[in-house]
Design a protein around this motif. Sequence first.
Motif, PDB file in Angstrom:
ATOM      1  N   ILE A 273      -7.958   6.306  -0.004  1.00  0.00           N
ATOM      2  CA  ILE A 273      -7.997   7.758  -0.189  1.00  0.00           C
ATOM      3  C   ILE A 273      -8.343   8.505   1.092  1.00  0.00           C
ATOM      4  CG2 ILE A 273      -8.447   7.653  -2.652  1.00  0.00           C
ATOM      5  CD1 ILE A 273     -11.399   8.113  -2.049  1.00  0.00           C
ATOM      6  N   ILE A 274      -8.566   7.786   2.209  1.00  0.00           N
ATOM      7  CA  ILE A 274      -8.801   8.479   3.478  1.00  0.00           C
ATOM      8  C   ILE A 274      -7.515   9.098   4.004  1.00  0.00           C
ATOM      9  CG2 ILE A 274     -10.753   7.020   4.107  1.00  0.00           C
ATOM     10  CD1 ILE A 274      -8.858   5.696   6.191  1.00  0.00           C
TER      11      ILE A 274
ATOM     12  N   ILE B 199      -3.329  -8.170  -3.683  1.00  0.00           N
ATOM     13  CA  ILE B 199      -3.733  -7.662  -4.992  1.00  0.00           C
ATOM     14  C   ILE B 199      -3.918  -8.862  -5.914  1.00  0.00           C
ATOM     15  CG2 ILE B 199      -3.169  -6.058  -6.850  1.00  0.00           C
ATOM     16  CD1 ILE B 199      -1.113  -4.857  -4.801  1.00  0.00           C
ATOM     17  N   GLY B 200      -5.127  -9.374  -5.944  1.00  0.00           N
ATOM     18  CA  GLY B 200      -5.407 -10.541  -6.757  1.00  0.00           C
ATOM     19  C   GLY B 200      -5.317 -10.270  -8.244  1.00  0.00           C
ATOM     20  N   ASP B 201      -5.621  -9.039  -8.669  1.00  0.00           N
ATOM     21  CA  ASP B 201      -5.570  -8.691 -10.087  1.00  0.00           C
ATOM     22  C   ASP B 201      -4.147  -8.483 -10.586  1.00  0.00           C
ATOM     23  OD1 ASP B 201      -8.292  -8.821 -10.134  1.00  0.00           O
ATOM     24  OD2 ASP B 201      -8.596  -6.667  -9.894  1.00  0.00           O
ATOM     25  N   ALA B 202      -3.163  -8.589  -9.696  1.00  0.00           N
ATOM     26  CA  ALA B 202      -1.765  -8.414 -10.108  1.00  0.00           C
ATOM     27  C   ALA B 202      -1.292  -9.557 -10.988  1.00  0.00           C
ATOM     28  CB  ALA B 202      -0.870  -8.293  -8.885  1.00  0.00           C
ATOM     29  N   ILE B 203      -2.047 -10.644 -11.038  1.00  0.00           N
ATOM     30  CA  ILE B 203      -1.707 -11.749 -11.930  1.00  0.00           C
ATOM     31  C   ILE B 203      -1.759 -11.276 -13.377  1.00  0.00           C
ATOM     32  CG2 ILE B 203      -2.453 -14.027 -12.727  1.00  0.00           C
ATOM     33  CD1 ILE B 203      -3.574 -14.432  -9.856  1.00  0.00           C
ATOM     34  N   ALA B 204      -2.766 -10.463 -13.686  1.00  0.00           N
ATOM     35  CA  ALA B 204      -2.938  -9.968 -15.055  1.00  0.00           C
ATOM     36  C   ALA B 204      -2.181  -8.669 -15.312  1.00  0.00           C
ATOM     37  CB  ALA B 204      -4.427  -9.760 -15.342  1.00  0.00           C
TER      38      ALA B 204
ATOM     39  N   ASP C 270      -6.193  12.412  -7.551  1.00  0.00           N
ATOM     40  CA  ASP C 270      -6.092  12.474  -9.011  1.00  0.00           C
ATOM     41  C   ASP C 270      -5.143  11.423  -9.569  1.00  0.00           C
ATOM     42  OD1 ASP C 270      -7.808  14.617  -8.912  1.00  0.00           O
ATOM     43  OD2 ASP C 270      -6.183  16.099  -8.848  1.00  0.00           O
ATOM     44  N   ARG C 271      -4.191  10.959  -8.771  1.00  0.00           N
ATOM     45  CA  ARG C 271      -3.209   9.985  -9.252  1.00  0.00           C
ATOM     46  C   ARG C 271      -3.568   8.540  -8.931  1.00  0.00           C
ATOM     47  NH1 ARG C 271       2.388  10.592  -7.819  1.00  0.00           N
ATOM     48  NH2 ARG C 271       2.698   9.463  -9.754  1.00  0.00           N
ATOM     49  N   VAL C 272      -4.701   8.321  -8.264  1.00  0.00           N
ATOM     50  CA  VAL C 272      -5.124   6.968  -7.904  1.00  0.00           C
ATOM     51  C   VAL C 272      -5.734   6.300  -9.133  1.00  0.00           C
ATOM     52  CG1 VAL C 272      -6.738   5.635  -6.495  1.00  0.00           C
ATOM     53  CG2 VAL C 272      -5.508   7.542  -5.483  1.00  0.00           C
ATOM     54  N   ASN C 273      -5.203   5.130  -9.501  1.00  0.00           N
ATOM     55  CA  ASN C 273      -5.753   4.452 -10.678  1.00  0.00           C
ATOM     56  C   ASN C 273      -6.949   3.579 -10.326  1.00  0.00           C
ATOM     57  OD1 ASN C 273      -4.236   2.551  -9.336  1.00  0.00           O
ATOM     58  ND2 ASN C 273      -3.417   1.612 -11.182  1.00  0.00           N
ATOM     59  N   ARG C 274      -7.015   3.058  -9.107  1.00  0.00           N
ATOM     60  CA  ARG C 274      -8.200   2.336  -8.648  1.00  0.00           C
ATOM     61  C   ARG C 274      -8.248   2.361  -7.124  1.00  0.00           C
ATOM     62  NH1 ARG C 274      -7.650  -4.112  -9.464  1.00  0.00           N
ATOM     63  NH2 ARG C 274      -7.853  -4.413  -7.253  1.00  0.00           N
ATOM     64  N   ILE C 275      -9.455   2.439  -6.596  1.00  0.00           N
ATOM     65  CA  ILE C 275      -9.635   2.495  -5.148  1.00  0.00           C
ATOM     66  C   ILE C 275      -9.612   1.068  -4.598  1.00  0.00           C
ATOM     67  CG2 ILE C 275     -11.262   3.048  -3.329  1.00  0.00           C
ATOM     68  CD1 ILE C 275     -12.037   5.496  -4.880  1.00  0.00           C
ATOM     69  N   SER C 276      -8.764   0.853  -3.617  1.00  0.00           N
ATOM     70  CA  SER C 276      -8.666  -0.455  -2.984  1.00  0.00           C
ATOM     71  C   SER C 276      -8.375  -0.264  -1.501  1.00  0.00           C
ATOM     72  CB  SER C 276      -7.580  -1.299  -3.657  1.00  0.00           C
ATOM     73  OG  SER C 276      -6.358  -0.620  -3.642  1.00  0.00           O
ATOM     74  N   GLY C 277      -8.635  -1.289  -0.731  1.00  0.00           N
ATOM     75  CA  GLY C 277      -8.465  -1.212   0.710  1.00  0.00           C
ATOM     76  C   GLY C 277      -7.127  -1.746   1.170  1.00  0.00           C
ATOM     77  N   LEU C 278      -6.944  -1.738   2.475  1.00  0.00           N
ATOM     78  CA  LEU C 278      -5.742  -2.292   3.074  1.00  0.00           C
ATOM     79  C   LEU C 278      -6.061  -2.763   4.483  1.00  0.00           C
ATOM     80  CD1 LEU C 278      -3.863   0.176   4.937  1.00  0.00           C
ATOM     81  CD2 LEU C 278      -4.510   1.163   2.783  1.00  0.00           C
ATOM     82  N   ASP C 279      -5.232  -3.645   4.982  1.00  0.00           N
ATOM     83  CA  ASP C 279      -5.386  -4.178   6.329  1.00  0.00           C
ATOM     84  C   ASP C 279      -4.302  -3.591   7.224  1.00  0.00           C
ATOM     85  OD1 ASP C 279      -7.489  -5.897   5.562  1.00  0.00           O
ATOM     86  OD2 ASP C 279      -6.042  -7.339   4.800  1.00  0.00           O
ATOM     87  N   ILE C 280      -4.703  -3.218   8.435  1.00  0.00           N
ATOM     88  CA  ILE C 280      -3.768  -2.668   9.408  1.00  0.00           C
ATOM     89  C   ILE C 280      -3.814  -3.554  10.645  1.00  0.00           C
ATOM     90  CG2 ILE C 280      -3.117  -0.652  10.765  1.00  0.00           C
ATOM     91  CD1 ILE C 280      -4.732   1.046   8.770  1.00  0.00           C
ATOM     92  N   SER C 281      -2.662  -4.086  11.057  1.00  0.00           N
ATOM     93  CA  SER C 281      -2.574  -4.939  12.241  1.00  0.00           C
ATOM     94  C   SER C 281      -1.755  -4.232  13.308  1.00  0.00           C
ATOM     95  CB  SER C 281      -1.908  -6.274  11.903  1.00  0.00           C
ATOM     96  OG  SER C 281      -2.667  -6.970  10.961  1.00  0.00           O
ATOM     97  N   PHE C 282      -2.335  -4.132  14.503  1.00  0.00           N
ATOM     98  CA  PHE C 282      -1.650  -3.543  15.645  1.00  0.00           C
ATOM     99  C   PHE C 282      -1.180  -4.685  16.529  1.00  0.00           C
ATOM    100  CE2 PHE C 282      -4.850  -0.561  14.215  1.00  0.00           C
ATOM    101  CZ  PHE C 282      -4.138   0.610  14.113  1.00  0.00           C
TER     102      PHE C 282
END
Length: 183
Positions: A139-140, A43-48, A147-159
């Motif tokens: 959101i998948i 989350i790069g925007d977490a700085i702000a 309705d409670r999501v403030n912004r759509i962002s992705g994630l990485d999954i490692s198996f």
Amino acid sequence: MTYVPRLKEEYSNRILNSLTEEYSYSNRFEVPKLTKIVLSRGIGDAIADKKLIDHSLEEFAQITGQQAITTYSKKDVASFKLRKGMPIGVKVTLRGYRMYEFLDRLITSALPRVRDFQGINPSGFDGRGNYNLGVTEQIIFPEINIDRVNRISGLDISFVTTANTDQEAKSLLTELGLPFKKK
């Protein structure tokens, strides 16, 4: 009578024998298995905005059923206004029953909700038998309330598997049910 996840039971009953025949292993402990699944998000925007970390921690707890941890920066980067020790990401490691339950939910309910889904890319292997998958929208997952999501962002999954080669790992993950694209 104890609870055993569906995919764990399928692994021990069917997949173990199938992979033993395919690669002619002499010992059942040579057969590759899934050891852990790691979900992470930078989350790069977490700085702000520090609240983005809290929202991501809450989302990961809903998705996995396990509390996530915050990751911190290891060094200063002046051009990004980043200082050592600032929170910049979230991750969670799943093992055992929770790992198999998450994989089952990912295969049966989350991946089919991806828009224009054609299968996952088979080029995500790292050369040591581990597979990395990027999800563009959180959101998948049906656990997330849109309705409670403030912004759509992705994630990485490692198996992470015990396979020695990528081909063995792909066979294992295909047997577990991951829908790879056909060439």
